[in-house]
Enzyme design. Sequence first.
Site, mmCIF file in Angstrom:
data_model
loop_
_atom_site.group_PDB
_atom_site.id
_atom_site.type_symbol
_atom_site.label_atom_id
_atom_site.label_comp_id
_atom_site.label_asym_id
_atom_site.label_seq_id
_atom_site.Cartn_x
_atom_site.Cartn_y
_atom_site.Cartn_z
ATOM 1 C CG HIS A 207 -0.607 1.191 7.186
ATOM 2 N ND1 HIS A 207 0.452 0.690 8.183
ATOM 3 C CD2 HIS A 207 -0.155 2.066 6.164
ATOM 4 C CE1 HIS A 207 1.510 1.145 7.831
ATOM 5 N NE2 HIS A 207 1.294 2.173 6.599
ATOM 6 C CD GLU A 208 -0.876 2.369 2.664
ATOM 7 O OE1 GLU A 208 -0.734 3.519 2.540
ATOM 8 O OE2 GLU A 208 -0.189 1.558 2.909
ATOM 9 N N GLY B 267 0.787 -1.241 0.057
ATOM 10 C CA GLY B 267 -0.032 -0.164 0.038
ATOM 11 C C GLY B 267 0.779 1.247 -0.001
ATOM 12 C CB CYS C 205 4.970 2.043 7.257
ATOM 13 S SG CYS C 205 4.699 3.372 6.406
ATOM 14 C CG LEU C 206 6.332 0.806 1.206
ATOM 15 C CD1 LEU C 206 5.861 1.301 0.115
ATOM 16 C CD2 LEU C 206 7.569 -0.073 0.954
ATOM 17 C CG HIS D 73 0.151 6.554 5.636
ATOM 18 N ND1 HIS D 73 1.342 7.060 6.239
ATOM 19 C CD2 HIS D 73 0.362 5.114 5.372
ATOM 20 C CE1 HIS D 73 2.152 6.216 6.184
ATOM 21 N NE2 HIS D 73 1.753 4.909 5.922
ATOM 22 C CD GLN E 281 3.211 5.848 2.576
ATOM 23 O OE1 GLN E 281 2.099 5.314 2.217
ATOM 24 N NE2 GLN E 281 4.351 4.893 2.972
#
Length: 160
Positions: free
Chosen positions: A134-135, A46, A92-93, A138, A51
């Site tokens: 999660h996304e 994701g 997480c990225l 963000h 991000q």
Amino acid sequence: MAIRNILTQGDEMLNKKCRVVTAFDDRLHTLLDDMKQTLTESGGVGLAAPQVGVLRRVVVLLDINQDPEEMIELVNPEVIEMNELEPTVEGCLSVPGKYGYVDRPTWAKIRAQDRFGNWFEREGEGIVAQCFCHETEHLDGHLFTEKVTEYVDMEQVNEE
């Protein structure tokens, strides 16, 4: 299409609330296409627009429960239903190399718009439900690290 740079923890852009998308135009389509390519190259599941430094309510994620896997585009998404929370390991990225237990639903339903502004709803289980939550967090300026109950060593988790 272009691969965009993924911001990491400490960058103030990751802590800002994103604005609602109102223009469903070529700029949005380019952002979505770039985000899909960036996610594919990253190996993640994701990616949210902040991000990659864009403060808009846009997410792309991989529905790994589909065969073949399906890339989903979510514009102005909101989680509208979910079941009970269970601890699950998350990463997480934007926080490379850190993993921890976060309480997430095993099932969730999301409402969002597509790249043309059409509203739709979609359900997801397991990692997809986790990703929905999660996304969208963000988009409100939050990282999973705010919800971690215990950090873990992924090598130990993979051995279990």
